[in-house]
Design an enzyme around this catalytic site. Structure first.
Site: not given
Ligand code: NAD
Length: 310
Positions: A276, A147, A228, A226, A257
């Site tokens: 964050h 996403t 972790r 953005v 954090e």
């Molecule tokens: P998501 O599940 O839609 O996307 C994560 C993607 O990463 C997936 O497509 C997965 O296949 C891929 N992935 C996993 N391990 C991988 C690797 N080793 N190499 C390449 N790709 C890999 O999740 P999302 O909603 O996109 O969120 C991703 C992460 O971002 C969350 O887990 C969260 O920790 C972080 N996040 C941060 C904020 C913020 O406010 N800063 C907001 C939302 C999410």
């Protein structure tokens, strides 16, 4: 519904008022109530929460919903053993985190962070002739194309940037010109002016950006995180910045954090620190409520849950 009573843990207040969320969900179950740290959880069938507490395991809950996409703080095995379903809030942050990620790129390219610093000191100071650059000719490498990654990639592409992605199943993705598997991370990083991290924190991704990766990046590259904090080896990042192996970093997440007062990341012109907050927006509670509503419907219908992690 099997889920008659939903607790809204007041830790959600970090992101939106618990009462606003409760009211948005009020018609979805017979009892939606805000619960605080000391309150008895045993009346609750489900809990919507930001933070995790060990007592959630012993409260007789059927289901926990995390208002964050990242669920690295939850003990998957313990939840599984007790038959507690865990769902997350992925899918709702692509636009806002995409805007923040690309907003950081825009700030660096157009020097907005520097102008704001000067404004705070009442200084009228133009940049050197070659400080600012157009994004259109630049390249971005987005690591993780879920996403968030797609949200960043499509917006970077819309600004005319060349976009490379890193993805475990290297199939084509809209807006991404080339997709590399994680084994070829260094190649993917090598040409990018911006490297944006959008992977979850897992055993595979912890520390995935460290000394060797910063060495593989261009000296004029910016790191955008953005995802972790622990995805980046923060000490190695500071070393790379000190050594001039990177131009700068836009960081929304950190190993610790809030970022400690004595962190050297606070005082660097080419580091933008955001607290964050990349996902914050005034629709956040509605978006989470939409996922929770859909899952209540699925519980009722005996269907499998969406956004299920455990
Ligand atoms: P998501 O599940 O839609 O996307 C994560 C993607 O990463 C997936 O497509 C997965 O296949 C891929 N992935 C996993 N391990 C991988 C690797 N080793 N190499 C390449 N790709 C890999 O999740 P999302 O909603 O996109 O969120 C991703 C992460 O971002 C969350 O887990 C969260 O920790 C972080 N996040 C941060 C904020 C913020 O406010 N800063 C907001 C939302 C999410």
């Amino acid at each position: 519904s099997d889920i008659a009573t939903i607790g809204v843990h007041d830790s959600v207040t970090d992101v939106f008022p618990a009462s606003v969320f409760r009211d948005a969900l009020a018609d979805a179950a017979s009892d939606v109530r805000v619960v605080s740290a000391g309150d008895d959880l045993s009346p609750c069938d489900a809990l919507v929460t930001f933070s995790y507490e060990d007592r959630f395991l012993e409260a007789g809950l059927d289901w926990i919903h995390s208002i964050q996409a990242g669920v690295d703080r939850f003990p998957f095995d313990a939840l599984q053993e007790r038959g507690i379903a865990l769902t997350n809030s992925t899918g709702i942050h692509g636009d806002v985190v995409g805007e923040t990620g690309v907003g950081l790129m825009l700030a660096f390219a157009r020097r907005l962070h520097v102008h704001r610093s000067h404004q705070e000191r009442g200084e009228w100071r133009q940049p050197d002739w070659d400080d600012a650059f157009p994004l259109r000719r630049e390249s971005a490498c987005v690591v993780g194309l879920g996403t968030l990654g797609q949200g960043i990639a499509t917006r970077a592409a819309a600004l005319g940037m060349d976009v490379t992605g890193v993805k475990r199943t290297p199939l084509p993705v809209d807006g991404v010109d080339r997709v590399y598997p994680p084994e070829r991370l260094h190649e993917a990083l090598a040409d990018a002016r911006f490297v944006a991290l959008a992977v979850p924190l897992t055993d595979d991704t912890e520390g995935m950006m460290s000394t060797a990766e910063f060495a593989a990046m261009r000296d004029d590259a910016y790191l955008i995180n953005v995802a972790r904090g622990p995805v980046v080896d923060q000490a190695a990042l500071v070393d790379a910045l000190d050594a001039g192996e990177l131009a700068g970093a836009g960081l929304d997440v950190f190993e610790t954090e809030p970022l400690p007062d004595d962190s050297t990341l606070w005082d660097r012109e080419e580091v933008i620190v955001t607290p964050h907050a990349a996902g914050f927006n005034d629709e956040y509670y509605e978006r989470v409520a939409t996922i929770v509503r859909e899952n209540l419907r699925r519980f009722d219908a005996g269907e499998s849950l969406t956004n299920r992690v455990v």
